[in-house]
Design a protein around this motif. Structure first.
Motif, PDB file in Angstrom:
ATOM      1  N   LEU A   1      47.255  19.858  51.278  1.00  0.00           N
ATOM      2  CA  LEU A   1      46.764  19.920  49.905  1.00  0.00           C
ATOM      3  C   LEU A   1      46.259  21.319  49.572  1.00  0.00           C
ATOM      4  O   LEU A   1      46.452  21.807  48.442  1.00  0.00           O
ATOM      5  N   PHE A   2      45.648  21.983  50.539  1.00  0.00           N
ATOM      6  CA  PHE A   2      45.178  23.350  50.326  1.00  0.00           C
ATOM      7  C   PHE A   2      46.351  24.278  50.022  1.00  0.00           C
ATOM      8  O   PHE A   2      46.309  25.077  49.077  1.00  0.00           O
ATOM      9  N   LEU A   3      47.421  24.184  50.807  1.00  0.00           N
ATOM     10  CA  LEU A   3      48.597  25.033  50.588  1.00  0.00           C
ATOM     11  C   LEU A   3      49.282  24.707  49.268  1.00  0.00           C
ATOM     12  O   LEU A   3      49.757  25.609  48.564  1.00  0.00           O
ATOM     13  N   LEU A   4      49.327  23.415  48.920  1.00  0.00           N
ATOM     14  CA  LEU A   4      49.932  23.023  47.646  1.00  0.00           C
ATOM     15  C   LEU A   4      49.118  23.560  46.480  1.00  0.00           C
ATOM     16  O   LEU A   4      49.682  24.062  45.490  1.00  0.00           O
ATOM     17  N   SER A   5      47.798  23.478  46.564  1.00  0.00           N
ATOM     18  CA  SER A   5      46.945  24.010  45.509  1.00  0.00           C
ATOM     19  C   SER A   5      47.085  25.517  45.387  1.00  0.00           C
ATOM     20  O   SER A   5      47.020  26.076  44.285  1.00  0.00           O
ATOM     21  N   LEU A   6      47.280  26.176  46.519  1.00  0.00           N
ATOM     22  CA  LEU A   6      47.455  27.626  46.500  1.00  0.00           C
ATOM     23  C   LEU A   6      48.791  28.016  45.885  1.00  0.00           C
ATOM     24  O   LEU A   6      48.909  29.070  45.248  1.00  0.00           O
ATOM     25  N   SER A   7      49.792  27.180  46.041  1.00  0.00           N
ATOM     26  CA  SER A   7      51.143  27.522  45.587  1.00  0.00           C
ATOM     27  C   SER A   7      51.377  27.183  44.120  1.00  0.00           C
ATOM     28  O   SER A   7      52.098  27.899  43.417  1.00  0.00           O
ATOM     29  N   LEU A   8      50.790  26.073  43.635  1.00  0.00           N
ATOM     30  CA  LEU A   8      51.052  25.598  42.275  1.00  0.00           C
ATOM     31  C   LEU A   8      50.025  26.139  41.297  1.00  0.00           C
ATOM     32  O   LEU A   8      48.865  26.376  41.650  1.00  0.00           O
ATOM     33  N   GLY A   9      50.470  26.301  40.045  1.00  0.00           N
ATOM     34  CA  GLY A   9      49.576  26.741  38.991  1.00  0.00           C
ATOM     35  C   GLY A   9      50.341  27.055  37.735  1.00  0.00           C
ATOM     36  O   GLY A   9      51.568  26.854  37.654  1.00  0.00           O
ATOM     37  N   SER A  10      49.625  27.549  36.736  1.00  0.00           N
ATOM     38  CA  SER A  10      50.261  27.846  35.458  1.00  0.00           C
ATOM     39  C   SER A  10      51.276  28.979  35.562  1.00  0.00           C
ATOM     40  O   SER A  10      52.181  29.084  34.735  1.00  0.00           O
ATOM     41  N   ALA A  11      51.139  29.838  36.576  1.00  0.00           N
ATOM     42  CA  ALA A  11      52.092  30.943  36.764  1.00  0.00           C
ATOM     43  C   ALA A  11      53.311  30.521  37.553  1.00  0.00           C
ATOM     44  O   ALA A  11      54.154  31.365  37.885  1.00  0.00           O
ATOM     45  N   GLY A  12      53.427  29.234  37.861  1.00  0.00           N
ATOM     46  CA  GLY A  12      54.585  28.749  38.583  1.00  0.00           C
ATOM     47  C   GLY A  12      54.292  28.530  40.055  1.00  0.00           C
ATOM     48  O   GLY A  12      53.163  28.656  40.530  1.00  0.00           O
ATOM     49  N   PHE A  13      55.361  28.213  40.794  1.00  0.00           N
ATOM     50  CA  PHE A  13      55.257  27.948  42.228  1.00  0.00           C
ATOM     51  C   PHE A  13      55.396  29.251  42.986  1.00  0.00           C
ATOM     52  O   PHE A  13      56.436  29.916  42.930  1.00  0.00           O
ATOM     53  N   LEU A  14      54.338  29.643  43.695  1.00  0.00           N
ATOM     54  CA  LEU A  14      54.321  30.907  44.416  1.00  0.00           C
ATOM     55  C   LEU A  14      54.148  30.661  45.901  1.00  0.00           C
ATOM     56  O   LEU A  14      53.357  29.813  46.312  1.00  0.00           O
ATOM     57  N   LEU A  15      54.877  31.408  46.701  1.00  0.00           N
ATOM     58  CA  LEU A  15      54.752  31.383  48.153  1.00  0.00           C
ATOM     59  C   LEU A  15      54.323  32.760  48.636  1.00  0.00           C
ATOM     60  O   LEU A  15      54.589  33.776  47.963  1.00  0.00           O
ATOM     61  N   PRO A  16      53.672  32.850  49.788  1.00  0.00           N
ATOM     62  CA  PRO A  16      53.120  34.135  50.238  1.00  0.00           C
ATOM     63  C   PRO A  16      54.156  35.218  50.511  1.00  0.00           C
ATOM     64  O   PRO A  16      53.783  36.367  50.727  1.00  0.00           O
ATOM     65  N   TRP A  17      55.423  34.880  50.541  1.00  0.00           N
ATOM     66  CA  TRP A  17      56.437  35.894  50.810  1.00  0.00           C
ATOM     67  C   TRP A  17      57.312  36.110  49.560  1.00  0.00           C
ATOM     68  O   TRP A  17      57.418  35.264  48.692  1.00  0.00           O
ATOM     69  N   ASP A  18      57.935  37.258  49.493  1.00  0.00           N
ATOM     70  CA  ASP A  18      58.858  37.623  48.412  1.00  0.00           C
ATOM     71  C   ASP A  18      58.176  37.512  47.052  1.00  0.00           C
ATOM     72  O   ASP A  18      58.637  36.819  46.140  1.00  0.00           O
ATOM     73  N   LEU A  19      57.051  38.237  46.917  1.00  0.00           N
ATOM     74  CA  LEU A  19      56.312  38.219  45.666  1.00  0.00           C
ATOM     75  C   LEU A  19      56.315  39.592  45.027  1.00  0.00           C
ATOM     76  O   LEU A  19      56.361  40.622  45.709  1.00  0.00           O
TER      77      LEU A  19
ATOM     78  N   LEU B   1      42.191  18.395  44.595  1.00  0.00           N
ATOM     79  CA  LEU B   1      43.177  17.642  43.817  1.00  0.00           C
ATOM     80  C   LEU B   1      42.842  17.700  42.331  1.00  0.00           C
ATOM     81  O   LEU B   1      43.735  17.913  41.487  1.00  0.00           O
ATOM     82  N   CYS B   2      41.571  17.509  41.979  1.00  0.00           N
ATOM     83  CA  CYS B   2      41.171  17.594  40.570  1.00  0.00           C
ATOM     84  C   CYS B   2      41.422  18.992  40.010  1.00  0.00           C
ATOM     85  O   CYS B   2      41.866  19.137  38.855  1.00  0.00           O
ATOM     86  N   ASP B   3      41.153  20.020  40.789  1.00  0.00           N
ATOM     87  CA  ASP B   3      41.397  21.390  40.344  1.00  0.00           C
ATOM     88  C   ASP B   3      42.882  21.629  40.125  1.00  0.00           C
ATOM     89  O   ASP B   3      43.284  22.272  39.145  1.00  0.00           O
ATOM     90  N   LEU B   4      43.708  21.113  41.026  1.00  0.00           N
ATOM     91  CA  LEU B   4      45.156  21.265  40.881  1.00  0.00           C
ATOM     92  C   LEU B   4      45.648  20.571  39.618  1.00  0.00           C
ATOM     93  O   LEU B   4      46.454  21.129  38.855  1.00  0.00           O
ATOM     94  N   LEU B   5      45.166  19.360  39.375  1.00  0.00           N
ATOM     95  CA  LEU B   5      45.576  18.625  38.174  1.00  0.00           C
ATOM     96  C   LEU B   5      45.076  19.313  36.907  1.00  0.00           C
ATOM     97  O   LEU B   5      45.781  19.330  35.892  1.00  0.00           O
ATOM     98  N   SER B   6      43.882  19.886  36.961  1.00  0.00           N
ATOM     99  CA  SER B   6      43.306  20.498  35.767  1.00  0.00           C
ATOM    100  C   SER B   6      44.092  21.713  35.300  1.00  0.00           C
ATOM    101  O   SER B   6      44.083  22.040  34.110  1.00  0.00           O
ATOM    102  N   ARG B   7      44.799  22.393  36.212  1.00  0.00           N
ATOM    103  CA  ARG B   7      45.549  23.583  35.806  1.00  0.00           C
ATOM    104  C   ARG B   7      47.058  23.407  35.873  1.00  0.00           C
ATOM    105  O   ARG B   7      47.798  24.353  35.576  1.00  0.00           O
ATOM    106  N   ALA B   8      47.517  22.198  36.251  1.00  0.00           N
ATOM    107  CA  ALA B   8      48.960  21.985  36.374  1.00  0.00           C
ATOM    108  C   ALA B   8      49.494  20.900  35.442  1.00  0.00           C
ATOM    109  O   ALA B   8      50.697  20.842  35.207  1.00  0.00           O
TER     110      ALA B   8
END
Length: 345
Positions: free
Chosen positions: A35-53, A302-309
């Motif tokens: 859940l931590f990694l999913l929250s870090l990856s998802l957001g209003s700026a799209g799905f981001l991964l730590p590589w190729d940014l 989870l609530c934070d992820l839902l609030s911004r996604a």
């Protein structure tokens, strides 16, 4: 009868189930990391991964999302532990720092700090002081209103609700004295609860003023278990009940005030998470406190992820926890209704 109880697993303490409990903790930690990694990856700026940014995406991932997800992780766990400590002291799953006016009092401290231009590290101090004064005010009023110096949890909760309403009125009054529109907007976010804009300084604040008191509460877990016994019996055994209760409430209020200093009033986490765990797994705080931390951290992430996604415009996290927490609280109240009907509450 004992053989039947052993066969059915009755009377087994949480945490004493050997491999099953160890496996459950392992799965819970794996799920929390996922859940931590999913929250870090998802957001209003799209799905981001730590590589190729790109450079802009790296800024979003490491300077905006990472502190925010860490703040949700720490604040959720700290609030759940503080709520479990409050419920352990008052032996009631319907008690939390929110209901006893501590959170509203802490926000008043934040407001006063903003009005007088307090520095960053002074905000959690004044937040803690005003939150502690609010809690003490509720305790004193409830004690004075109880006949013969007794103690009534129901009266305490009612006094806390009334006091919280008065503090809310005071918060709206203080908003008129804020120096500028940006301060008014920030104060509104404190009242609704929000983690956007969290920084690594906020994480350090949560670690020092929040996590350390939460760990201290864990070391007092067996003392919380002892408080389930009649206080008169404990006094005869040499246990100093009142100082112990004060220390536990002191630490729990400090921990919850630290989350208020960072994210404002984040409702329901300190109430529903330990309440559900207490109903499901029993009252052993040696197991309940770490389980509350893990569950509270997962719930707030989870609530934070839902609030911004969920929608393009971000929802303040305090609103999201209320949307989820209010129905869950009604369910908890339904499950524990027999206890209050039988006791006449």
């Amino acid at each position: 009868m004992r053989e039947d109880n052993r066969r059915n697993g009755a009377g087994r303490r949480p945490g004493s189930g050997g491999g099953i409990i160890s496996g459950s903790w392992f799965l819970a930690l794996i799920g929390l990391c996922g859940l931590f990694l999913l929250s870090l990856s998802l957001g209003s700026a799209g799905f981001l991964l730590p590589w190729d940014l790109t450079e802009a995406q790296e800024t979003i991932l490491w300077n905006i999302r990472l502190p925010r997800v860490l703040a949700a992780f720490l604040a959720g766990g700290i609030l759940a532990v503080a709520g479990a400590a409050y419920q352990g002291v008052f032996q009631n799953p319907l008690v939390s720092p929110d209901l006893l006016g501590s959170s509203a009092g802490s926000v008043i401290g934040i407001m006063l700090g903003l009005i007088f231009g307090a520095g960053f590290w002074f905000l959690p101090v004044i937040s803690f002081v005003t939150g502690m004064l609010a809690m003490l005010l509720v305790l004193v009023v409830a004690f004075l209103m109880t006949r013969r110096g007794g103690f009534s949890v129901v009266l305490l909760i009612l006094v806390g609700v009334v006091t919280s309403a008065l503090f809310s009125a005071g918060l709206n009054f203080l908003r008129y004295f804020l120096p500028n529109e940006s301060s008014i907007f920030g104060a509104s976010y404190y009242m609704m609860g929000a983690l956007n804009g969290a920084s690594m300084e906020d994480i350090l604040l949560l670690l020092v003023f929040g996590l350390i008191p939460a760990l201290a509460l864990w070391f007092l877990a067996r003392s919380l278990d002892v408080l389930s016994l009649p206080h008169e019996v404990l006094e005869t055994q040499g246990v100093r009940v009142k100082p112990l209760i004060f220390i536990i409430l002191f630490l729990a209020t400090m921990a919850s005030s630290a989350t208020v200093a960072v994210g404002g009033i984040i409702a329901w986490v300190s109430l529903i998470v330990p309440g559900i765990l207490r109903f499901a797994f029993g009252r052993s705080h040696v197991f309940l406190l770490p389980c509350s931390f893990v569950t509270g951290a997962a719930f707030l992430m989870l609530c934070d992820l839902l609030s911004r996604a969920l929608i393009p415009h971000e929802i303040p996290i305090g609103i999201m926890t209320s949307i989820i927490g209010a129905p869950v609280f009604l369910g908890l109240l339904y499950l524990t209704r027999r206890k209050y009907v039988q006791t006449g509450i």
